[in-house]
Design an enzyme around this catalytic site. Structure first.
Site, PDB file in Angstrom:
ATOM      1  N   THR A   1      -2.799   2.130 -14.766  1.00 52.71           N
ATOM      2  CA  THR A   1      -3.253   0.690 -14.968  1.00 52.71           C
ATOM      3  C   THR A   1      -4.558   0.351 -14.253  1.00 52.71           C
ATOM      4  O   THR A   1      -5.010  -1.006 -14.338  1.00 52.71           O
ATOM      5  CB  THR A   1      -2.005  -0.272 -14.546  1.00 52.71           C
ATOM      6  OG1 THR A   1      -1.786  -0.033 -13.019  1.00 52.71           O
ATOM      7  CG2 THR A   1      -0.629   0.305 -14.996  1.00 52.71           C
TER       8      THR A   1
ATOM      9  N   GLY B   1      -9.441   4.391  -6.282  1.00 53.66           N
ATOM     10  CA  GLY B   1      -8.198   3.679  -6.361  1.00 53.66           C
ATOM     11  C   GLY B   1      -7.002   4.054  -5.605  1.00 53.66           C
ATOM     12  O   GLY B   1      -7.297   4.709  -4.292  1.00 53.66           O
ATOM     13  N   VAL B   2      -5.864   4.376  -6.021  1.00 52.88           N
ATOM     14  CA  VAL B   2      -4.727   4.962  -5.192  1.00 52.88           C
ATOM     15  C   VAL B   2      -4.674   6.213  -4.990  1.00 52.88           C
ATOM     16  O   VAL B   2      -4.596   6.957  -3.543  1.00 52.88           O
ATOM     17  CB  VAL B   2      -3.234   4.562  -6.129  1.00 52.88           C
ATOM     18  CG1 VAL B   2      -3.100   5.697  -7.340  1.00 52.88           C
ATOM     19  CG2 VAL B   2      -2.292   4.858  -4.983  1.00 52.88           C
ATOM     20  N   ASP B   3      -5.720   7.188  -5.700  1.00 50.88           N
ATOM     21  CA  ASP B   3      -5.745   8.452  -5.496  1.00 50.88           C
ATOM     22  C   ASP B   3      -6.642   8.693  -4.353  1.00 50.88           C
ATOM     23  O   ASP B   3      -6.475   9.289  -3.356  1.00 50.88           O
ATOM     24  CB  ASP B   3      -6.590   9.235  -6.555  1.00 50.88           C
ATOM     25  CG  ASP B   3      -6.528  10.703  -6.512  1.00 50.88           C
ATOM     26  OD1 ASP B   3      -7.176  11.273  -7.173  1.00 50.88           O
ATOM     27  OD2 ASP B   3      -5.439  10.967  -6.053  1.00 50.88           O
TER      28      ASP B   3
ATOM     29  N   ASN C   1      -6.816  12.690 -11.059  1.00 54.09           N
ATOM     30  CA  ASN C   1      -7.609  13.108 -12.343  1.00 54.09           C
ATOM     31  C   ASN C   1      -7.314  14.418 -12.447  1.00 54.09           C
ATOM     32  O   ASN C   1      -7.010  15.283 -11.451  1.00 54.09           O
ATOM     33  CB  ASN C   1      -9.172  12.873 -12.243  1.00 54.09           C
ATOM     34  CG  ASN C   1      -9.787  13.578 -11.006  1.00 54.09           C
ATOM     35  OD1 ASN C   1      -9.748  14.540 -10.827  1.00 54.09           O
ATOM     36  ND2 ASN C   1     -10.224  12.584 -10.140  1.00 54.09           N
TER      37      ASN C   1
ATOM     38  N   ASP D   1       0.768  -1.253   0.024  1.00 59.86           N
ATOM     39  CA  ASP D   1      -0.066  -0.177  -0.034  1.00 59.86           C
ATOM     40  C   ASP D   1       0.903   1.283   0.090  1.00 59.86           C
ATOM     41  O   ASP D   1       1.588   1.504   1.147  1.00 59.86           O
ATOM     42  CB  ASP D   1      -0.847  -0.045   1.402  1.00 59.86           C
ATOM     43  CG  ASP D   1      -1.750   1.280   1.508  1.00 59.86           C
ATOM     44  OD1 ASP D   1      -2.814   1.196   2.316  1.00 59.86           O
ATOM     45  OD2 ASP D   1      -1.685   2.135   0.688  1.00 59.86           O
ATOM     46  N   ILE D   2       0.768   2.013  -0.939  1.00 62.46           N
ATOM     47  CA  ILE D   2       1.790   2.986  -1.194  1.00 62.46           C
ATOM     48  C   ILE D   2       1.661   4.151  -0.217  1.00 62.46           C
ATOM     49  O   ILE D   2       2.498   4.887   0.332  1.00 62.46           O
ATOM     50  CB  ILE D   2       1.528   3.915  -2.522  1.00 62.46           C
ATOM     51  CG1 ILE D   2       2.819   4.601  -2.908  1.00 62.46           C
ATOM     52  CG2 ILE D   2       0.123   4.567  -2.456  1.00 62.46           C
ATOM     53  CD1 ILE D   2       2.818   5.235  -4.244  1.00 62.46           C
TER      54      ILE D   2
HETATM   55  N1  APR Z   1      -1.143   1.701  -3.145  1.00 61.13           N
HETATM   56  C1  APR Z   1      -0.529   1.396  -4.312  1.00 61.13           C
HETATM   57  N2  APR Z   1      -1.278   1.048  -5.497  1.00 61.13           N
HETATM   58  C2  APR Z   1      -2.571   1.133  -5.251  1.00 61.13           C
HETATM   59  C3  APR Z   1      -3.273   1.466  -4.165  1.00 61.13           C
HETATM   60  C4  APR Z   1      -2.676   1.687  -2.959  1.00 61.13           C
HETATM   61  N3  APR Z   1      -3.277   2.004  -1.644  1.00 61.13           N
HETATM   62  N4  APR Z   1      -4.595   1.232  -4.532  1.00 61.13           N
HETATM   63  C5  APR Z   1      -4.673   0.871  -5.682  1.00 61.13           C
HETATM   64  N5  APR Z   1      -3.322   0.999  -6.248  1.00 61.13           N
HETATM   65  C6  APR Z   1      -3.063   0.513  -7.645  1.00 61.13           C
HETATM   66  C7  APR Z   1      -4.050  -0.083  -8.565  1.00 61.13           C
HETATM   67  O1  APR Z   1      -4.242  -1.412  -8.348  1.00 61.13           O
HETATM   68  C8  APR Z   1      -3.471   0.085 -10.059  1.00 61.13           C
HETATM   69  O2  APR Z   1      -2.669  -0.971 -10.259  1.00 61.13           O
HETATM   70  O3  APR Z   1      -2.901   1.933  -8.385  1.00 61.13           O
HETATM   71  C9  APR Z   1      -2.708   1.433  -9.795  1.00 61.13           C
HETATM   72  C10 APR Z   1      -3.602   2.717 -10.614  1.00 61.13           C
HETATM   73  O4  APR Z   1      -4.939   2.486 -10.549  1.00 61.13           O
HETATM   74  P1  APR Z   1      -5.944   3.725 -10.175  1.00 61.13           P
HETATM   75  O5  APR Z   1      -5.708   4.035  -8.851  1.00 61.13           O
HETATM   76  O6  APR Z   1      -7.306   3.258 -10.583  1.00 61.13           O
HETATM   77  O7  APR Z   1      -5.235   4.919 -11.113  1.00 61.13           O
HETATM   78  P2  APR Z   1      -5.589   5.073 -12.686  1.00 61.13           P
HETATM   79  O8  APR Z   1      -5.689   3.758 -13.367  1.00 61.13           O
HETATM   80  O9  APR Z   1      -4.420   5.909 -13.233  1.00 61.13           O
HETATM   81  O10 APR Z   1      -6.997   5.874 -12.833  1.00 61.13           O
HETATM   82  C11 APR Z   1      -7.011   7.141 -12.491  1.00 61.13           C
HETATM   83  O11 APR Z   1      -8.885   7.009 -11.171  1.00 61.13           O
HETATM   84  O12 APR Z   1      -8.869   7.075  -8.674  1.00 61.13           O
HETATM   85  C12 APR Z   1      -9.297   8.067  -9.752  1.00 61.13           C
HETATM   86  O13 APR Z   1      -8.864  10.100  -9.570  1.00 61.13           O
HETATM   87  C13 APR Z   1      -8.488   9.224  -9.900  1.00 61.13           C
HETATM   88  O14 APR Z   1      -9.765   9.634 -11.875  1.00 61.13           O
HETATM   89  C14 APR Z   1      -8.455   9.055 -11.519  1.00 61.13           C
HETATM   90  C15 APR Z   1      -8.355   7.672 -12.183  1.00 61.13           C
END
Ligand code: APR
Length: 166
Positions: A118, A31-33, A23, A9-10
């Site tokens: 991804t 997601g990670v955001d 975004n 977990d980042i």
């Molecule tokens: N720690 C590390 N990696 C994570 C975590 C975490 N806690 N949570 C999710 N991930 C990974 C996902 O499994 C994926 O491999 O981060 C990677 C990127 O996935 P997303 O978070 O869905 O980001 P992205 O594909 O760039 O989409 C961005 O999603 O959350 C919204 O606001 C964001 O609109 C934007 C879009």
């Protein structure tokens, strides 16, 4: 300069800067955001809103607030996957390069990246791993770089790309 692939977990990374896959509004999302905004607290979205919109491939930095001892969150917007013929690789490369340039300007010694684009944005993991490793190898401006995978497929893809000769 060292590049490591880790599974986890980042938001638990003990580094100077954490990169979020944002975004254009910089208000947070899923997601990670979402995880990073939850950990940093509401001030992260307040700070982001002042810098928005952030174009795909660009990067902006804010304090990390509740993520202390992390100093900065670097917000970058990945490309939405549209099949691979719409400049997605170039935009994703710019996410990594612009985040690193910003980190270097901020005198950051260590940085953690998620697998940008991804997840919700649909960029294939293996191709994104190749873009990520090539990009961070091309710009050795931060001493410690941690590529944080959240699942085994991503960890495997990143590890395989890092095993390729530079
Ligand atoms: N720690 C590390 N990696 C994570 C975590 C975490 N806690 N949570 C999710 N991930 C990974 C996902 O499994 C994926 O491999 O981060 C990677 C990127 O996935 P997303 O978070 O869905 O980001 P992205 O594909 O760039 O989409 C961005 O999603 O959350 C919204 O606001 C964001 O609109 C934007 C879009």
């Amino acid at each position: 300069m060292g590049i490591e692939v880790v599974l986890g977990d980042i938001t638990t990374e003990q580094v100077d800067a954490i990169v979020t896959a944002a975004n254009e509004s910089l208000l947070g999302g899923g997601g990670v955001d979402g995880a990073i905004h939850r950990a940093a607290g509401p001030r992260l979205a307040e700070a982001g809103a002042k810098l928005a919109p952030c174009e795909p491939g660009q990067a902006v930095a804010t304090p990390a607030f509740g993520l202390s001892p992390v100093k900065y969150v670097i917000h970058t917007v990945g490309p939405v996957w549209e099949g691979g013929e719409h400049g997605e690789d170039e935009v994703l490369t710019n996410c990594y390069l612009n985040s690193l340039r910003l980190a270097a300007d901020l005198d950051v010694g260590s940085i953690a990246f998620p697998a940008i684009a991804t997840g919700i944005y649909g960029f294939p993991a293996q191709r994104a791993a190749r873009v990520a490793v090539r990009a961070v190898r091309s710009l050795p401006v931060v001493d410690r770089i941690r590529l944080v995978a959240f699942d085994e497929e991503t960890r495997h893809a990143l590890t395989a790309e890092l095993a390729e000769p530079a």
